[in-house]
Motif scaffolding. Sequence first.
Motif, PDB file in Angstrom:
ATOM      1  N   GLY A 263      17.210 -19.363  -9.318  1.00 26.71           N
ATOM      2  CA  GLY A 263      17.943 -18.629  -8.337  1.00 26.71           C
ATOM      3  C   GLY A 263      19.183 -18.002  -9.139  1.00 26.71           C
ATOM      4  O   GLY A 263      19.581 -17.981 -10.230  1.00 26.71           O
TER       5      GLY A 263
ATOM      6  N   ASP B 210      19.242 -16.783  -2.357  1.00 30.22           N
ATOM      7  CA  ASP B 210      17.767 -17.123  -2.612  1.00 30.22           C
ATOM      8  C   ASP B 210      17.131 -17.730  -3.684  1.00 30.22           C
ATOM      9  O   ASP B 210      17.427 -17.235  -4.783  1.00 30.22           O
ATOM     10  N   TYR B 211      16.619 -18.846  -3.566  1.00 33.50           N
ATOM     11  CA  TYR B 211      16.124 -19.570  -4.643  1.00 33.50           C
ATOM     12  C   TYR B 211      14.368 -19.641  -4.776  1.00 33.50           C
ATOM     13  O   TYR B 211      13.848 -19.212  -3.696  1.00 33.50           O
ATOM     14  N   LYS B 212      13.943 -20.211  -5.861  1.00 32.75           N
ATOM     15  CA  LYS B 212      12.546 -20.413  -6.007  1.00 32.75           C
ATOM     16  C   LYS B 212      12.230 -21.610  -6.793  1.00 32.75           C
ATOM     17  O   LYS B 212      12.658 -21.951  -7.728  1.00 32.75           O
TER      18      LYS B 212
ATOM     19  N   THR C 179       9.309 -24.123  -8.239  1.00 30.78           N
ATOM     20  CA  THR C 179       8.005 -23.946  -8.701  1.00 30.78           C
ATOM     21  C   THR C 179       7.671 -25.643  -9.082  1.00 30.78           C
ATOM     22  O   THR C 179       8.367 -26.179  -9.772  1.00 30.78           O
TER      23      THR C 179
ATOM     24  N   LYS D 124      10.500 -20.868  -1.526  1.00 27.37           N
ATOM     25  CA  LYS D 124      11.399 -19.958  -1.390  1.00 27.37           C
ATOM     26  C   LYS D 124      12.608 -20.440  -0.541  1.00 27.37           C
ATOM     27  O   LYS D 124      12.517 -19.698   0.675  1.00 27.37           O
TER      28      LYS D 124
ATOM     29  N   LYS E 165      16.472 -20.664   1.242  1.00 25.90           N
ATOM     30  CA  LYS E 165      17.498 -19.831   1.306  1.00 25.90           C
ATOM     31  C   LYS E 165      18.575 -20.914   1.142  1.00 25.90           C
ATOM     32  O   LYS E 165      18.752 -21.659   2.409  1.00 25.90           O
TER      33      LYS E 165
END
Length: 206
Positions: free
Chosen positions: A47, A77-79, A81, A95, A97
């Motif tokens: 992010g 906004d982040y991701k 995994t 994902k 926020k």
Amino acid sequence: MSSLDASQIKVTGEGLTEGTTGKKCEIYFTGAPIGELEKGLTTRVDGPQKSEIIVDFEKENSDGQVEAYYVPIVPGDYKITVRFNGRQVPGSPFKPKVTGQPVSAEKLISKATIHGRASELGKAYSVNEFVVDCSRVKPVIGSLKVHVKGQERSSAQLNLVDNKNGTFRVLYKPTSPGMYEMDIKIADAHIPGSPLKIRVTEFLSC
């Protein structure tokens, strides 16, 4: 090799969809014994600012879940995994926020301290040791990272030991006398006192 596959791992928690800067964003893992999770689980947070997921592999909560969290310090906004044995688990990538004002990593880790003579003066060809105390750093925003470099053609073997109580033993063995510089960081930010300037001599007086 584990007989479990990624499809059996369930990831839940508000931290998968939203979060607030400077605060714990909680995540929970189920679907495998703790030992299996510790061996096979890998996580990554991308992010505006990289974060690290802190997982408590020491115990399960009353619901049989392994608890984890991350602490973002920049909104956006982040991701996230999540993989198990190399394969993404159901729902990954997540994902979330993150809202709130930017937070200083240096401020969050300002209570970390360094103790021991070897953080300033070391002996060549010998193992030197000092302690980094992070027990008052709450919440933990990342793992401790240590890097040492010497003058030209000088190096030092380095070992970091987690005492499991918020303190860490830093052991280094310089290959020659001279000046060494050691970076000690959490979440890419120097803890107070870092970078260290360590003078290494052949002999140490009592």
